[in-house]
Every structure is written in structure tokens, then in C-alpha cells.
Design an enzyme around this catalytic site. Structure first.
Site, PDB file in Angstrom:
ATOM      1  N   LYS A 265     -28.510 -17.155  24.242  1.00  0.00           N
ATOM      2  CA  LYS A 265     -27.478 -17.986  23.618  1.00  0.00           C
ATOM      3  C   LYS A 265     -27.487 -17.925  22.090  1.00  0.00           C
ATOM      4  O   LYS A 265     -28.459 -17.511  21.479  1.00  0.00           O
ATOM      5  CB  LYS A 265     -27.580 -19.433  24.129  1.00  0.00           C
ATOM      6  CG  LYS A 265     -26.912 -19.563  25.509  1.00  0.00           C
ATOM      7  CD  LYS A 265     -26.871 -20.965  26.042  1.00  0.00           C
ATOM      8  CE  LYS A 265     -26.178 -20.949  27.423  1.00  0.00           C
ATOM      9  NZ  LYS A 265     -26.332 -22.235  28.120  1.00  0.00           N
TER      10      LYS A 265
ATOM     11  N   ARG B  55     -32.393 -20.844  33.909  1.00  0.00           N
ATOM     12  CA  ARG B  55     -31.225 -20.006  34.223  1.00  0.00           C
ATOM     13  C   ARG B  55     -31.194 -18.864  33.210  1.00  0.00           C
ATOM     14  O   ARG B  55     -31.016 -19.106  32.019  1.00  0.00           O
ATOM     15  CB  ARG B  55     -29.961 -20.862  34.123  1.00  0.00           C
ATOM     16  CG  ARG B  55     -28.669 -20.134  34.435  1.00  0.00           C
ATOM     17  CD  ARG B  55     -27.472 -21.081  34.281  1.00  0.00           C
ATOM     18  NE  ARG B  55     -26.208 -20.433  34.539  1.00  0.00           N
ATOM     19  CZ  ARG B  55     -25.549 -19.714  33.635  1.00  0.00           C
ATOM     20  NH1 ARG B  55     -26.030 -19.551  32.437  1.00  0.00           N
ATOM     21  NH2 ARG B  55     -24.392 -19.157  33.962  1.00  0.00           N
TER      22      ARG B  55
HETATM   23  C1  7PM Z   1     -19.836 -17.680  27.243  1.00  0.00           C
HETATM   24  C2  7PM Z   1     -20.429 -18.832  26.727  1.00  0.00           C
HETATM   25  C3  7PM Z   1     -20.227 -17.164  28.446  1.00  0.00           C
HETATM   26  C4  7PM Z   1     -21.422 -19.462  27.432  1.00  0.00           C
HETATM   27  C5  7PM Z   1     -21.216 -17.780  29.146  1.00  0.00           C
HETATM   28  C6  7PM Z   1     -21.815 -18.936  28.627  1.00  0.00           C
HETATM   29  C7  7PM Z   1     -25.034 -22.739  31.574  1.00  0.00           C
HETATM   30  C8  7PM Z   1     -24.346 -22.759  32.782  1.00  0.00           C
HETATM   31  C9  7PM Z   1     -23.420 -21.334  31.453  1.00  0.00           C
HETATM   32  C10 7PM Z   1     -26.157 -23.629  31.403  1.00  0.00           C
HETATM   33  C11 7PM Z   1     -25.732 -24.386  33.648  1.00  0.00           C
HETATM   34  C12 7PM Z   1     -24.059 -18.672  29.500  1.00  0.00           C
HETATM   35  C13 7PM Z   1     -22.899 -19.633  29.348  1.00  0.00           C
HETATM   36  N1  7PM Z   1     -24.459 -21.839  30.762  1.00  0.00           N
HETATM   37  N2  7PM Z   1     -24.684 -23.571  33.818  1.00  0.00           N
HETATM   38  N3  7PM Z   1     -23.335 -21.875  32.684  1.00  0.00           N
HETATM   39  N4  7PM Z   1     -26.451 -24.436  32.486  1.00  0.00           N
HETATM   40  N5  7PM Z   1     -26.084 -25.207  34.649  1.00  0.00           N
HETATM   41  O1  7PM Z   1     -24.651 -18.338  28.453  1.00  0.00           O
HETATM   42  O2  7PM Z   1     -26.810 -23.709  30.360  1.00  0.00           O
HETATM   43  O3  7PM Z   1     -24.385 -18.229  30.605  1.00  0.00           O
HETATM   44  S1  7PM Z   1     -22.311 -20.186  30.903  1.00  0.00           S
END
Ligand code: 7PM
Length: 396
Positions: free
Chosen positions: A341, A375
């Protein structure tokens, strides 16, 4: 001489045993060797003053706002400090008072217990997740054309399945399948498009031993995914985006991941402000736990997630990682997703493809601070980081 860090009663007991204290002495002295500082957000000043007197008489302390002393304010926050022994005596005393003190006693008792225990196991289909024994790994499978770190490479079914098999081979416990990009400012994906992306993947994976979670905010998508064989709902809106979502979770009797987010994916990163970061997130969880309860979802099927990167500045995200253990008072398993991230990118000045070591550092700290599930994109690497951290942290 040495100075010991005694974080819980078990540790205290072992130190006392090592020094040769008699067994009765161990039981008596261990609760005096553990210190707790408990924050209450809002207590009636009358109740706070009684509580303060009681805790002072036990040799502990309870700090209130200035306005609570002369009763110029009706409510006050509280910081109660003392040993576990003092807290236990305080709880016993408060239970026989009035002015709402028995209720505070119940909350204190439950919170202190939750803080020191692992959450109860969750049965999911054929498997049981036993928390505290090791860290469980959720591997990310993005089936969006615009997923930021996979660049949409896995858009096609075959690519998605080969990626899923890599995640399984690398030792993932859960595969999180998402067809809705939650990138800040991303467009809404229509239901039929989301279904087209995720259902074929779930159908193809349902015969595998792996647990499948469906990353969606939409009840229709969750329901189709559960019928196709998914085991867990990962709802980044914590049951707030789609009013039918809680009902679907109750109907299928599946665990739900309740993630905190400030506002929504479109607006969350525009100057996020909190009154008190940890309290605000905990209050949000409490509200979602209530939504879940009203819909008939069993409390012991709920998993909480502070939502790293969702409506948070770099400072907020770092504070969440550092203070993650504070969420344990809710008594629910904790999941966190820090993988690749932007907070890591900003601190290291590196693009997503080079955030592996930064991610590993967050994984180690999260585990040290009580996380139950991580995750991640890079399952093989983070499995090693988690196994090593587990070996250090999850021991008596
Ligand atoms: C763009 C921005 C694409 C952010 C994908 C993301 C989480 C999640 C995501 C989390 C839970 C990523 C995020 N992040 N579900 N879904 N917890 N429970 O980096 O932190 O995967 S999407």
C-alpha cells in the site's frame, strides 16, 4: 538487576515460579505484577467521581476532566490505571453501586478479558480457524482490469486460476477474490460485470480445499458468490453500503470481515480527519457489530479490520499498526491488509512492485501487536515473515 516487561498474567506467573514463590503466592502476586491503563470515552461525571474514589482507595488512579470534579460538565472521559488486582477489586465494588456503575463494571471486566485472550475459533465450512496459534494468510486475487499492482494481468479466467493456484501452493489459508476496484476515486462497477469477473473463478476453485472470501460491497454479488461456493464475505463497507448485505450473511451463516473506512472509496482520501483515531474506528466497529446482530449474524462470526489506507493519512496508518492491540478489547479476530500500500510507498519512496520488504515489516509488527489474519499479495514471502514472527511472538 534487570527490568522485566510483564505484559500479562501468564508471564507474571512464570516469573514468580522461576524465582521459587510458593504456588499460592504465585496466584496471589501475579495480578499485582500486571499494569493496565483503561480509557473510557464518555462517563457521567457523578459515576466517574465515585469510580475515582473507589480506585484511589485501592491504590490505583482514575483521571477525569477538570469539569468532572466540580460537576460543571455532565460527562467526562476517564483514564483508569492500576494493576489487574486493583481492577478486579474495582469491578467487584462497582457491581454493587448505582449510577450506571454496574454496567461500567461489566464492560471493564469483558474488555480486560478480551485484551488478554485469543478470540474464540471460527468454524468455516470444513475448516476451523483457531486464533492465537498462528497467523492465517489471506492471498489477494484481483479480477479487476485496473488492479494497481497486478496491472489487470489476471483479468482472464485462466490467468486468475493460475494465480489462485500459486497462492494455494505458497500456503494461503484463504483466497480473497475481488471484482470491484476500491482504488480511491474508482468508478462503481455494475453487478453483472462484477459477477462476470468473480463467479467463474469461485466455481473453478470450489473443489479445492482452500477457503474463499468474496471481496464485495454488494449483497447480490455476495449471495451469488456464496451459492457458487465462497465461504467468507469481505465487505470493505462493514455492512453499510448495501442494506441487504447483513441479511445475506445471516442467511448463509458465513463469517464477515467488517472493515473500517472513512466515508467511501471516492471521498475517503480527501483530507481524512478523526476526533480520536482508535476510538473513532472502535465506535465504527461497534455500530457494525450492532447492524450485524440486528440482522441475526452471530457475533462469533465477525472479524474486524481497521482498513489500512482507507480514509487515512500515512500518520494514521502508522498509528493503527503501532496500536493494533487496542482493538483486541472487542474480542473479535483482527485482520489487516497493508500489502504494497501507498503508506509503504511514501515512506520508502518506492513503487508497488518494490514494497515487499516494507510489507514484511508491517506484517511482523501487526503480528507482534495481535493480528490474526494478514491480507497480502506476496503469499510465499509473507508466509515466511509470518512464520518467523509467529515463532518469536506466539510463545509462552
Ligand atoms: C486500489 C486501492 C486497489 C486499494 C486495491 C486496493 C483491503 C481490502 C482492499 C483491506 C480488507 C488493496 C486495496 N484492501 N479488504 N480490500 N482489508 N478486508 O490494496 O485492507 O488490496 S483493496
Amino acid at each position: 538487576m534487570r527490568i522485566l516487561e510483564i505484559k500479562d498474567e501468564k508471564r507474571a506467573q512464570r516469573e514468580l515460579q522461576k524465582l521459587g514463590a510458593d504456588p499460592q503466592g504465585v496466584t496471589l502476586m501475579a495480578p499485582k505484577a500486571v499494569f493496565r491503563a483503561v480509557r473510557l470515552k464518555k462517563v457521567r461525571s457523578v459515576s466517574a467521581n465515585i469510580l475515582k474514589q473507589e480506585m484511589l482507595s485501592l491504590g490505583g488512579e482514575a483521571a477525569t476532566s477538570y469539569g468532572a470534579i466540580n460537576l460543571s460538565s455532565k460527562y467526562t472521559p476517564l483514564l483508569i490505571t492500576g494493576t489487574l488486582k486493583q481492577f478486579r477489586q474495582l469491578i467487584a465494588k462497582l457491581k454493587i453501586h448505582q449510577f450506571g456503575l454496574p454496567r461500567i463494571a461489566e464492560t471493564l471486566e469483558q474488555s480486560l478479558k478480551n485484551y488478554d485472550q485469543s478470540p474464540p475459533p471460527i468454524k468455516i465450512g470444513p475448516r476451523t480457524l483457531r486464533f492465537g496459534q498462528r497467523t492465517y494468510i489471506m492471498g489477494i486475487l484481483n479480477v479487476t482490469p485496473d488492479s494497481f499492482s497486478d496491472g489487470g494481468k489476471f483479468h482472464k479466467l485462466e490467468d486468475a486460476l493460475s494465480q489462485a493456484h500459486r497462492l494455494i501452493a505458497a500456503g494461503a489459508d484463504i483466497i480473497d477474490i475481488g471484482g470491484e476496484s476500491t482504488r480511491p476515486g474508482a468508478k462503481n462497477v455494475p453487478v453483472h460485470e462484477e459477477l462476470k469477473r468473480v463467479i467463474p473463478v469461485i466455481s473453478a476453485l470450489r473443489k479445492k480445499k482452500i477457503l474463499i472470501s468474496i471481496d464485495t460491497r454488494k449483497a447480490a454479488v455476495a449471495e451469488a458468490a456464496l451459492s457458487a461456493g465462497a465461504h467468507i464475505i469481505n465487505d470493505i463497507s462493514a455492512l453499510r453500503h448495501d442494506p441487504r448485505m447483513a441479511k445475506v450473511a445471516a442467511k448463509y451463516k458465513v463469517p464477515v470481515i467488517l472493515m473500517h473506512m472513512l466515508k467511501n472509496p471516492k471521498t475517503m482520501q480527501k483530507n481524512p480527519v478523526y476526533k480520536d483515531l482508535i476510538f473513532d474506528i472502535m465506535t465504527y466497529f461497534q455500530e457494525s457489530l450492532e447492524i450485524a446482530g440486528r440482522a441475526g449474524i452471530k457475533e462469533n462470526r465477525l472479524i474486524i479490520d481497521p482498513g489500512f489506507g482507507f480514509g487515512k493519512t500515512v500518520e494514521h496508518n502508522l498509528e493503527i499498526l503501532k496500536r493494533l492491540k487496542e482493538f483486541k478489547v472487542l474480542g473479535r479476530p483482527i485482520l489487516i491488509g497493508t500489502s504494497r500500500k501507498s503508506t509503504i510507498g511514501k515512506i520508502l519512496s518506492l513503487p508497488p512492485s518494490e514494497r515487499l520488504m516494507g510489507t514484511a515489516a508491517t506484517v511482523a509488527i501487526a503480528i507482534s501487536n495481535g493480528v490474526d489474519i494478514i491480507r497480502v499479495h506476496d503469499v510465499a514471502a509473507m508466509k515466511k515473515a509470518a512464520k518467523m514472527t509467529d515463532a518469536i511472538v506466539r510463545r509462552l
